[in-house]
Design a protein around this motif. Structure first.
Motif, PDB file in Angstrom:
ATOM      1  N   ARG A   8      11.886  -7.672  -6.644  1.00  0.00           N
ATOM      2  CA  ARG A   8      10.855  -6.658  -6.464  1.00  0.00           C
ATOM      3  C   ARG A   8      10.905  -5.570  -7.531  1.00  0.00           C
ATOM      4  NH1 ARG A   8      10.285  -5.696   0.073  1.00  0.00           N
ATOM      5  NH2 ARG A   8      10.419  -7.889   0.679  1.00  0.00           N
ATOM      6  N   ARG A   9      11.973  -5.571  -8.310  1.00  0.00           N
ATOM      7  CA  ARG A   9      12.080  -4.560  -9.371  1.00  0.00           C
ATOM      8  C   ARG A   9      11.187  -4.891 -10.560  1.00  0.00           C
ATOM      9  NH1 ARG A   9      17.063  -4.004 -13.296  1.00  0.00           N
ATOM     10  NH2 ARG A   9      16.129  -2.519 -14.734  1.00  0.00           N
ATOM     11  N   PHE A  10      10.858  -6.177 -10.704  1.00  0.00           N
ATOM     12  CA  PHE A  10      10.089  -6.617 -11.868  1.00  0.00           C
ATOM     13  C   PHE A  10       8.704  -7.123 -11.432  1.00  0.00           C
ATOM     14  CE2 PHE A  10      14.569  -7.200 -12.866  1.00  0.00           C
ATOM     15  CZ  PHE A  10      14.684  -6.555 -14.083  1.00  0.00           C
ATOM     16  N   PRO A  11       7.677  -6.899 -12.231  1.00  0.00           N
ATOM     17  CA  PRO A  11       7.663  -6.001 -13.384  1.00  0.00           C
ATOM     18  C   PRO A  11       7.702  -4.543 -12.930  1.00  0.00           C
ATOM     19  CG  PRO A  11       5.463  -6.816 -12.967  1.00  0.00           C
ATOM     20  CD  PRO A  11       6.365  -7.543 -12.004  1.00  0.00           C
ATOM     21  N   GLU A  12       8.235  -3.683 -13.771  1.00  0.00           N
ATOM     22  CA  GLU A  12       8.346  -2.278 -13.400  1.00  0.00           C
ATOM     23  C   GLU A  12       6.950  -1.664 -13.280  1.00  0.00           C
ATOM     24  OE1 GLU A  12      11.058  -0.019 -15.737  1.00  0.00           O
ATOM     25  OE2 GLU A  12      12.605  -1.586 -15.692  1.00  0.00           O
ATOM     26  N   PRO A  13       6.736  -0.828 -12.277  1.00  0.00           N
ATOM     27  CA  PRO A  13       5.400  -0.235 -12.077  1.00  0.00           C
ATOM     28  C   PRO A  13       5.103   0.834 -13.113  1.00  0.00           C
ATOM     29  CG  PRO A  13       6.957   0.694 -10.514  1.00  0.00           C
ATOM     30  CD  PRO A  13       7.704  -0.397 -11.252  1.00  0.00           C
ATOM     31  N   ARG A  14       3.844   1.150 -13.204  1.00  0.00           N
ATOM     32  CA  ARG A  14       3.428   2.263 -14.070  1.00  0.00           C
ATOM     33  C   ARG A  14       4.142   3.545 -13.619  1.00  0.00           C
ATOM     34  NH1 ARG A  14      -1.667   3.921 -16.527  1.00  0.00           N
ATOM     35  NH2 ARG A  14      -2.626   1.973 -15.793  1.00  0.00           N
ATOM     36  N   PRO A  15       4.665   4.324 -14.543  1.00  0.00           N
ATOM     37  CA  PRO A  15       5.299   5.597 -14.145  1.00  0.00           C
ATOM     38  C   PRO A  15       4.342   6.435 -13.308  1.00  0.00           C
ATOM     39  CG  PRO A  15       5.715   5.131 -16.460  1.00  0.00           C
ATOM     40  CD  PRO A  15       4.727   4.106 -15.986  1.00  0.00           C
ATOM     41  N   ARG A  16       4.843   6.903 -12.190  1.00  0.00           N
ATOM     42  CA  ARG A  16       3.967   7.624 -11.265  1.00  0.00           C
ATOM     43  C   ARG A  16       3.706   9.050 -11.721  1.00  0.00           C
ATOM     44  NH1 ARG A  16       5.110   6.362  -4.896  1.00  0.00           N
ATOM     45  NH2 ARG A  16       4.545   4.154  -4.925  1.00  0.00           N
ATOM     46  N   LYS A  17       2.469   9.448 -11.541  1.00  0.00           N
ATOM     47  CA  LYS A  17       2.089  10.840 -11.743  1.00  0.00           C
ATOM     48  C   LYS A  17       1.341  11.283 -10.492  1.00  0.00           C
ATOM     49  CE  LYS A  17      -0.303  10.421 -15.524  1.00  0.00           C
ATOM     50  NZ  LYS A  17      -1.093  10.759 -16.745  1.00  0.00           N
ATOM     51  N   ALA A  18       1.560  12.534 -10.117  1.00  0.00           N
ATOM     52  CA  ALA A  18       0.849  13.047  -8.952  1.00  0.00           C
ATOM     53  C   ALA A  18      -0.649  13.048  -9.245  1.00  0.00           C
ATOM     54  CB  ALA A  18       1.326  14.456  -8.627  1.00  0.00           C
ATOM     55  N   LEU A  19      -1.418  12.452  -8.338  1.00  0.00           N
ATOM     56  CA  LEU A  19      -2.865  12.394  -8.538  1.00  0.00           C
ATOM     57  C   LEU A  19      -3.489  13.742  -8.200  1.00  0.00           C
ATOM     58  CD1 LEU A  19      -3.833   8.915  -7.017  1.00  0.00           C
ATOM     59  CD2 LEU A  19      -3.640   9.536  -9.429  1.00  0.00           C
ATOM     60  N   PRO A  20      -4.254  14.313  -9.122  1.00  0.00           N
ATOM     61  CA  PRO A  20      -4.950  15.568  -8.786  1.00  0.00           C
ATOM     62  C   PRO A  20      -6.026  15.311  -7.744  1.00  0.00           C
ATOM     63  CG  PRO A  20      -5.682  14.731 -10.907  1.00  0.00           C
ATOM     64  CD  PRO A  20      -4.551  13.849 -10.478  1.00  0.00           C
ATOM     65  N   GLU A  21      -6.417  16.359  -7.060  1.00  0.00           N
ATOM     66  CA  GLU A  21      -7.452  16.245  -6.036  1.00  0.00           C
ATOM     67  C   GLU A  21      -8.699  17.007  -6.471  1.00  0.00           C
ATOM     68  OE1 GLU A  21      -6.244  17.328  -2.144  1.00  0.00           O
ATOM     69  OE2 GLU A  21      -4.923  15.583  -1.896  1.00  0.00           O
ATOM     70  N   ARG A  22      -9.841  16.420  -6.190  1.00  0.00           N
ATOM     71  CA  ARG A  22     -11.112  17.085  -6.400  1.00  0.00           C
ATOM     72  C   ARG A  22     -11.846  17.121  -5.057  1.00  0.00           C
ATOM     73  NH1 ARG A  22     -13.368  14.013 -11.869  1.00  0.00           N
ATOM     74  NH2 ARG A  22     -11.421  14.159 -13.085  1.00  0.00           N
ATOM     75  N   HIS A  23     -12.800  18.006  -4.963  1.00  0.00           N
ATOM     76  CA  HIS A  23     -13.530  18.172  -3.712  1.00  0.00           C
ATOM     77  C   HIS A  23     -15.024  18.034  -3.960  1.00  0.00           C
ATOM     78  CE1 HIS A  23      -9.965  19.653  -1.499  1.00  0.00           C
ATOM     79  NE2 HIS A  23      -9.602  20.071  -2.693  1.00  0.00           N
ATOM     80  N   ALA A  24     -15.713  17.460  -2.995  1.00  0.00           N
ATOM     81  CA  ALA A  24     -17.156  17.262  -3.137  1.00  0.00           C
ATOM     82  C   ALA A  24     -17.832  17.355  -1.775  1.00  0.00           C
ATOM     83  CB  ALA A  24     -17.453  15.912  -3.779  1.00  0.00           C
ATOM     84  N   ARG A  25     -19.019  17.908  -1.788  1.00  0.00           N
ATOM     85  CA  ARG A  25     -19.916  17.858  -0.635  1.00  0.00           C
ATOM     86  C   ARG A  25     -20.998  16.834  -0.952  1.00  0.00           C
ATOM     87  NH1 ARG A  25     -19.419  20.938   4.360  1.00  0.00           N
ATOM     88  NH2 ARG A  25     -17.651  22.295   3.959  1.00  0.00           N
ATOM     89  N   MET A  26     -21.161  15.843  -0.109  1.00  0.00           N
ATOM     90  CA  MET A  26     -22.235  14.865  -0.276  1.00  0.00           C
ATOM     91  C   MET A  26     -23.378  15.232   0.649  1.00  0.00           C
ATOM     92  SD  MET A  26     -20.590  11.078  -0.772  1.00  0.00           S
ATOM     93  CE  MET A  26     -19.697  10.652  -2.279  1.00  0.00           C
ATOM     94  N   LEU A  27     -24.556  15.405   0.067  1.00  0.00           N
ATOM     95  CA  LEU A  27     -25.729  15.820   0.821  1.00  0.00           C
ATOM     96  C   LEU A  27     -26.464  14.605   1.371  1.00  0.00           C
ATOM     97  CD1 LEU A  27     -27.918  17.806   1.755  1.00  0.00           C
ATOM     98  CD2 LEU A  27     -28.900  17.667  -0.563  1.00  0.00           C
ATOM     99  N   LEU A  28     -26.508  14.488   2.692  1.00  0.00           N
ATOM    100  CA  LEU A  28     -27.252  13.432   3.375  1.00  0.00           C
ATOM    101  C   LEU A  28     -28.591  14.030   3.807  1.00  0.00           C
ATOM    102  CD1 LEU A  28     -24.257  12.511   3.432  1.00  0.00           C
ATOM    103  CD2 LEU A  28     -24.699  11.505   5.653  1.00  0.00           C
ATOM    104  N   LEU A  29     -29.543  14.078   2.875  1.00  0.00           N
ATOM    105  CA  LEU A  29     -30.830  14.719   3.114  1.00  0.00           C
ATOM    106  C   LEU A  29     -31.788  13.704   3.733  1.00  0.00           C
ATOM    107  CD1 LEU A  29     -32.412  17.376   2.762  1.00  0.00           C
ATOM    108  CD2 LEU A  29     -33.215  16.485   0.556  1.00  0.00           C
ATOM    109  N   CYS A  30     -32.120  13.910   5.008  1.00  0.00           N
ATOM    110  CA  CYS A  30     -32.864  12.912   5.782  1.00  0.00           C
ATOM    111  C   CYS A  30     -34.339  13.284   5.888  1.00  0.00           C
ATOM    112  CB  CYS A  30     -32.266  12.797   7.180  1.00  0.00           C
ATOM    113  SG  CYS A  30     -30.539  12.250   7.164  1.00  0.00           S
TER     114      CYS A  30
END
Length: 365
Positions: free
Chosen positions: A226-248
């Motif tokens: 399970r050690r191989f292949p070595e995974p991509r070096p991890r980086k903390a994923l940044p977070e973004r925020h969004a409002r999705m408008l459900l205009l009915c």
């Protein structure tokens, strides 16, 4: 106790074992294994990038029924291509598929340039490994492949240190792939290597005891599969925020807008999106001041490769259609008779929920 040294593998022995395993256990009845034209193999290879076979099969069948050849795909509107791709993810693949089809028709007379690895790899979205798979499987000519499954097999077999995305590691894996690729049975070899990685030398729980190379695998000898292949070096994923408008709309339709052709959800139809409540409120005040704002739906997270998007769906109800809202680049999406356009997966899920909500409201009234 010191583990025993793995058996030495010559290319000839490697090929003999692999073919013996493939002849007995390999997959030979997948849809794209019938009538192995470059077009059919190309579509399957693009769909199978980062997607499992079981998921791909129904998409492949629908895609082939609508676009039986490269000319049909080249003539299509990209919206229809994205529509048939909805749910597969990684939509750049679909846009590149469409662009590549147009290039094959315009620059190569409708024939894939399978005589040249370089010309195949130069088509949008293909690259050296996919080009090698298309050539070897559709023509039987010698071409080397190194997809994710093959990388995993070779990295474990030889305990190749490091993440395959690094140049030195990639170079070593290509060297090994070249070493083991035979001069005959190329279509079977390429399929066998992919099958071995997909069904035996799997990412999470490899079935080492039924692997034809169990006695020759360096990672298995070390107990470090399970050690191989070595995974991509991890980086903390940044977070973004969004409002999705459900205009009915009063008649049950909902407003969608088309994303720019490149970037996040490029070319797909999505809900209007805002960074925060203030931006959404300003848009509503300007365009539809009389609209009735409902209670926000439960937020959810959609994860991309390089960030997480925190989404808050915001339903808003109209009493009448306002002028100028559905301008170019926007449409009133009919939930009862959906048009053939590409939708991002979370947008499709929200549309389904919205349709159920409206149906339940009608039944109560």
């Amino acid at each position: 106790m010191t583990p025993s040294r793995p058996a030495e593998l010559t290319p000839e022995v490697f090929q003999q074992r692999l073919f013996a395993w493939f002849d007995r256990h390999g997959r030979k009845s997948l849809p794209w294994q019938q009538d192995k034209t470059p077009y059919r193999i190309w579509v399957s290879e693009i769909m199978l990038q980062q997607t499992q076979v079981a998921t791909v099969i129904p998409y492949y069948a629908r895609f082939m029924a609508r676009f039986p050849d490269v000319e049909a795909l080249a003539r299509a509107e990209v919206d229809e291509v994205l529509h048939l791709w909805t749910g597969l993810g990684y939509y750049a693949r679909a846009r590149n598929l469409h662009r590549a089809a147009q290039r094959v028709v315009d620059a190569h007379g409708g024939e894939f340039p399978v005589h040249s690895l370089e010309a195949m790899a130069a088509l949008p979205g293909i690259g050296p490994s996919t080009a090698g798979a298309i050539i070897s499987i559709s023509t039987g000519r010698r071409a080397v492949i190194l997809d994710g499954n093959v990388k995993r097999v070779l990295a474990r077999l030889h305990a190749v240190e490091g993440w395959p995305g690094r140049t030195a590691v990639s170079r070593e894996l290509w060297r090994l792939a070249e070493r083991y690729t035979p001069d005959s049975r190329l279509a079977d070899y390429s399929q066998a290597m992919m099958d071995l990685g997909a069904t035996v030398c799997t990412r999470g729980k490899p079935s080492c005891l039924i692997c034809p190379f169990v006695d020759a695998c360096e990672a298995h000898a070390r107990g470090e599969e399970r050690r191989f292949p070595e995974p991509r070096p991890r980086k903390a994923l940044p977070e973004r925020h969004a409002r999705m408008l459900l205009l009915c709309h009063p008649d049950g339709r909902v407003l969608l807008e088309q994303r720019p052709p490149t970037g996040l959800w490029g070319g797909l139809w999505c809900f209007p999106q805002f960074e925060d409540d203030a931006a959404l409120d300003a848009w509503l005040a300007c365009r539809v001041p009389e609209a009735r704002r409902g209670r926000s739906w439960t937020p959810f997270t959609h994860t991309f490769s390089h960030f997480r998007l925190q989404v808050v769906p915001q339903p808003v109800w109209l009493e009448r259609e306002p002028p100028g809202v559905a301008e170019p680049g926007r449409m009133w999406y009919d939930l009862e008779a959906p048009p053939n356009v590409g939708l991002a997966a979370p947008v499709k899920a929200l549309l389904d929920t919205l349709a159920e909500t409206l149906t339940q409201a009608e039944e109560r009234s």
